[in-house]
Design a protein around this motif. Structure first.
Motif, short mmCIF file in Angstrom:
data_model
loop_
_atom_site.label_atom_id
_atom_site.label_comp_id
_atom_site.label_asym_id
_atom_site.label_seq_id
_atom_site.Cartn_x
_atom_site.Cartn_y
_atom_site.Cartn_z
N ALA A 62 47.06 102.05 27.17
CA ALA A 62 45.72 101.55 27.47
C ALA A 62 45.30 101.93 28.88
O ALA A 62 44.29 101.47 29.38
N ALA A 63 46.12 102.82 29.51
CA ALA A 63 45.92 103.08 30.93
C ALA A 63 44.57 103.71 31.26
O ALA A 63 44.08 103.60 32.37
N ASP A 64 43.96 104.41 30.32
CA ASP A 64 42.64 104.96 30.58
C ASP A 64 41.66 103.80 30.25
O ASP A 64 41.16 103.74 29.13
N LEU A 65 41.43 103.02 31.17
CA LEU A 65 40.91 101.69 30.82
C LEU A 65 39.43 101.53 30.85
O LEU A 65 38.87 100.80 31.64
N ASN A 66 38.95 102.21 30.09
CA ASN A 66 37.54 101.90 29.88
C ASN A 66 37.44 100.69 28.97
O ASN A 66 38.16 100.61 28.00
N CYS A 67 36.57 99.81 29.28
CA CYS A 67 36.41 98.65 28.38
C CYS A 67 34.94 98.24 28.31
O CYS A 67 34.12 98.69 29.09
N LYS A 68 34.66 97.40 27.32
CA LYS A 68 33.27 96.97 27.11
C LYS A 68 33.18 95.48 26.84
O LYS A 68 34.11 94.89 26.28
N LEU A 69 32.07 94.90 27.20
CA LEU A 69 31.82 93.49 26.91
C LEU A 69 31.32 93.35 25.47
O LEU A 69 30.49 94.14 25.02
N VAL A 70 31.84 92.36 24.75
CA VAL A 70 31.37 92.10 23.39
C VAL A 70 31.01 90.62 23.23
O VAL A 70 31.18 89.84 24.16
N ASP A 71 30.57 90.27 22.04
CA ASP A 71 30.25 88.90 21.63
C ASP A 71 29.08 88.29 22.42
O ASP A 71 29.27 87.49 23.34
N PHE A 72 27.90 88.67 22.01
CA PHE A 72 26.70 88.11 22.62
C PHE A 72 26.11 86.98 21.79
O PHE A 72 24.93 86.66 21.87
N GLY A 73 26.98 86.39 20.97
CA GLY A 73 26.56 85.30 20.09
C GLY A 73 26.12 84.05 20.84
O GLY A 73 25.45 83.19 20.29
N ASN A 74 26.51 83.94 22.11
CA ASN A 74 26.11 82.77 22.90
C ASN A 74 25.27 83.16 24.11
O ASN A 74 24.97 82.31 24.95
N ALA A 75 24.93 84.44 24.21
CA ALA A 75 24.21 84.91 25.40
C ALA A 75 22.79 84.35 25.42
O ALA A 75 22.24 83.92 24.41
N CYS A 76 22.22 84.32 26.61
CA CYS A 76 20.84 83.83 26.76
C CYS A 76 20.20 84.57 27.93
O CYS A 76 20.83 85.42 28.56
N TRP A 77 18.96 84.27 28.19
CA TRP A 77 18.28 84.84 29.34
C TRP A 77 18.22 83.80 30.44
O TRP A 77 18.26 82.58 30.16
N THR A 78 18.10 84.26 31.67
CA THR A 78 18.02 83.28 32.77
C THR A 78 16.81 82.37 32.59
O THR A 78 16.85 81.20 32.95
N SER A 131 25.00 70.56 35.55
CA SER A 131 23.89 71.01 36.41
C SER A 131 23.29 72.27 35.82
O SER A 131 23.78 72.79 34.83
N LYS A 132 22.25 72.79 36.45
CA LYS A 132 21.68 74.02 35.91
C LYS A 132 22.62 75.19 36.22
O LYS A 132 23.38 75.15 37.19
N TYR A 133 22.55 76.21 35.38
CA TYR A 133 23.42 77.37 35.59
C TYR A 133 22.61 78.64 35.49
O TYR A 133 21.49 78.64 34.95
N SER A 134 23.16 79.72 36.02
CA SER A 134 22.53 81.03 35.88
C SER A 134 23.62 82.10 35.91
O SER A 134 24.78 81.82 35.59
N THR A 135 23.26 83.29 36.33
CA THR A 135 24.22 84.41 36.28
C THR A 135 25.55 84.15 37.03
O THR A 135 26.58 84.68 36.62
N PRO A 136 25.56 83.32 38.12
CA PRO A 136 26.85 83.09 38.78
C PRO A 136 27.90 82.47 37.85
O PRO A 136 29.10 82.58 38.12
N ALA A 137 27.46 81.85 36.77
CA ALA A 137 28.42 81.27 35.81
C ALA A 137 29.34 82.37 35.26
O ALA A 137 30.54 82.16 35.09
N ASP A 138 28.76 83.54 34.99
CA ASP A 138 29.56 84.66 34.49
C ASP A 138 30.54 85.15 35.55
O ASP A 138 31.65 85.59 35.22
N LEU A 139 30.13 85.11 36.82
CA LEU A 139 31.02 85.59 37.89
C LEU A 139 32.23 84.69 38.04
O LEU A 139 33.33 85.14 38.33
N TRP A 140 32.02 83.40 37.81
CA TRP A 140 33.16 82.46 37.83
C TRP A 140 34.17 82.86 36.74
O TRP A 140 35.36 83.00 37.00
N SER A 141 33.66 83.03 35.51
CA SER A 141 34.56 83.41 34.40
C SER A 141 35.23 84.75 34.68
O SER A 141 36.41 84.94 34.39
N PHE A 142 34.47 85.66 35.28
CA PHE A 142 35.02 86.96 35.62
C PHE A 142 36.23 86.81 36.56
O PHE A 142 37.27 87.44 36.37
N ALA A 143 36.09 85.94 37.56
CA ALA A 143 37.19 85.73 38.50
C ALA A 143 38.42 85.17 37.78
O ALA A 143 39.55 85.56 38.07
#
Ligand code: ADP
Ligand code: MG
Length: 493
Positions: free
Chosen positions: A291-307, A329-341
């Protein structure tokens, strides 16, 4: 779940869209759908076919998902943004109702499987950086260009590219392709059931009952084993009306019928964790390297929304859930950055960053909040802790935690060095990148674009690690092996 409004029972060899897509094997499943490897006989290539449950709620969710996926595809004609491509969609009628079906490009293993290949000891750092780079490209695109929040980032929802060429007809290399037929094996009435042969391909009522019973028993025993990674979701008793984010794939070791090494077949995590410190087996190391050539992609937008258009306040899978969502509390794009970390830490160490085990839900969430406060420098969270719908459950009016009095601060650099044997340099570098992303205050977290220009990423993953052996791999009869001339006894990891 195989009843009216639920999953559509799919068999190997079944066809969809007037014979165009021929089902080859099972790839995975979630609360909303089952996903199948299918052969697109019109365009001669493999695709992933997602067959949604049929109840109105799922149909509406699928239509939202399609809307988001179309927007994602439209703005990325060159396919450079590390997000899965929707190729087609249609409706399919079956005994359980009408199911929205989505056809995607066929991708490979998810990151949880990759972590498993490392025997839960963590993936080599240069690979972690490479993967993080691709996730960030995807997030930057979603956030800045489209104002879309993924809301369910976790290792299972990031897929590596497939190791086989999806457009290569297997028959040309002597392998077989499953062709449409009515006399085929029954694949899965439930994802836990064993393959059962049927003379005419149809299940009798009795057979169905038996399979369901067996599946339920298997799922229950797995759920017990999985108590350590206990989560609120259980496909047996999940509330099908709630748009749950708890993907049962990793929480239930339910044993995929077709593909043993899919995320679905993960064994109890503690057993795997016990292996920490032992060298990965040869085959898992090879898979990891493949898997060393690690290109990857995000999937599963079943719960995605707009800001600007959100569907629910109840987002993210618990272990990847950010403080603002825990607090209501209210959330926005930083929520994804938390999960990313959280994903980044998990890739590098093999351990889930926030993985509270015991107590009721509030106790577990408080442990996550405490963890985040332990990482934070502690100066900025008092204000952010107030104002959420559930703030009072966790904090008193002075902004202090209700139940946990003293925070033991274990500096992340030390954690990485003492618990995970990082060198001081590696630990410092990664802490410098990760800690700001785990800020309790969402507005203070760096954006995906800012992360992309951080030295930890721009250092050039491969350039940083010239000592990594270059192992050449070949895929033969579905197995990955090192090319002979490269076998020189060097340690791969
Ligand atoms: P759900 O919304 O029901 O959770 P997902 O979109 O997450 O469905 O898909 C469920 C699983 O199917 C994933 O975790 C993954 O293992 C597999 N899968 C999904 N899309 C693909 C794809 N394009 N290629 C290969 N496998 C996929
Ligand atoms: Mg999912």
């Amino acid at each position: 779940d195989y009843r009216r409004g639920g999953y559509h029972a799919v068999r190997i060899g079944d066809t969809f869209k007037n014979g165009r897509y021929v089902v080859q094997s099972k790839l995975g499943w979630g609360h909303f759908s089952t996903v199948w490897l299918a052969w697109d006989s019109q365009r001669s290539r493999y695709v992933a076919l997602k067959v949604q449950k049929s109840a109105q709620h799922y149909t509406e969710a699928a239509l939202d998902e399609i809307k988001i996926l179309k927007q994602i595809a439209e703005e990325d004609p060159d396919d450079k943004k590390c997000v899965v491509k929707l190729l087609d969609h249609f409706k399919h009628s079956g005994p359980n109702g009408q199911h929205v079906c989505m056809v995607f490009e066929y991708l490979g293993d998810n990151l949880l499987t990759l972590i498993k290949y490392s025997d839960y000891r963590g993936v080599p750092l240069h690979m972690v950086k490479e993967i993080c780079f691709h996730i960030l490209v995807g997030l930057d695109y979603l956030h800045r260009r489209l104002s879309i929040i993924h809301t369910d980032l976790k290792p299972e929802n990031v897929l590596l590219l497939s190791m086989i060429d999806p457009s290569k007809d297997p028959r040309k290399s002597g392998a077989s392709l499953i062709l449409p037929t009515s006399k085929n094996k029954i694949v899965a009435e439930s994802s836990s059931s064993k393959e059962i042969k049927s003379s005419n391909g149809d299940l009798t009522r009795n057979q169905k009952k038996k399979i369901r019973k067996k599946a339920k028993k298997a799922a229950q025993s797995c759920a017990q084993k999985e108590a350590s990674s206990e989560n609120d979701a259980n496909p047996e008793d999940s509330n099908v009306d709630a748009k749950s984010n708890e993907d049962p794939v990793e929480e239930q070791s339910n044993g995929s019928v077709i593909k043993d090494d899919s995320a679905n077949s993960d064994g109890p995590k503690d057993a795997c964790q016990a292996k920490r410190g032992r060298r990965g087996s040869r085959s898992t190391r090879q898979k990891l390297l493949a898997a060393a050539d690690l290109n990857c992609k995000l999937v599963d937008f079943g719960n995605a929304c707009w800001t600007y258009k959100q569907f629910t306040s109840d987002i993210q899978t618990r272990q990847y859930r950010c403080p603002e969502v825990l607090l209501g509390s209210k959330y926005s794009t930083p929520a994804d950055l938390w999960s990313f970390a959280c994903i980044c830490f998990e890739l590098a160490t093999g351990d889930v960053l926030f993985d509270p085990h015991s107590g009721d839900n509030y106790d577990r969430d408080e442990v996550i909040l405490t963890g985040s406060l332990g990482i934070d420098d502690g100066t900025s969270w008092h204000d952010a802790a107030q104002g959420g719908r559930y703030s009072r459950d966790f904090f008193n009016r002075y902004g202090d935690l209700r139940h946990i009095r003293r925070l033991r601060f274990w500096p992340p650099t030390k954690v990485l060095m003492e618990k995970y044997d990082f060198s001081e340099q590696d630990a410092n570098d990664m802490t410098d990148f990760l800690v700001p992303l785990l800020d309790f205050v969402p507005e203070k977290r760096p954006t995906a674009a800012q992360c992309l220009s951080h030295p930890w990423i721009t250092g050039g993953p491969r350039l940083l690690e010239p000592s990594m052996p270059s192992v050449k791999l070949e895929v033969k009869d579905g197995n990955i092996s090192e090319l002979k001339e490269e076998k020189d006894g060097r340690e791969a990891m």
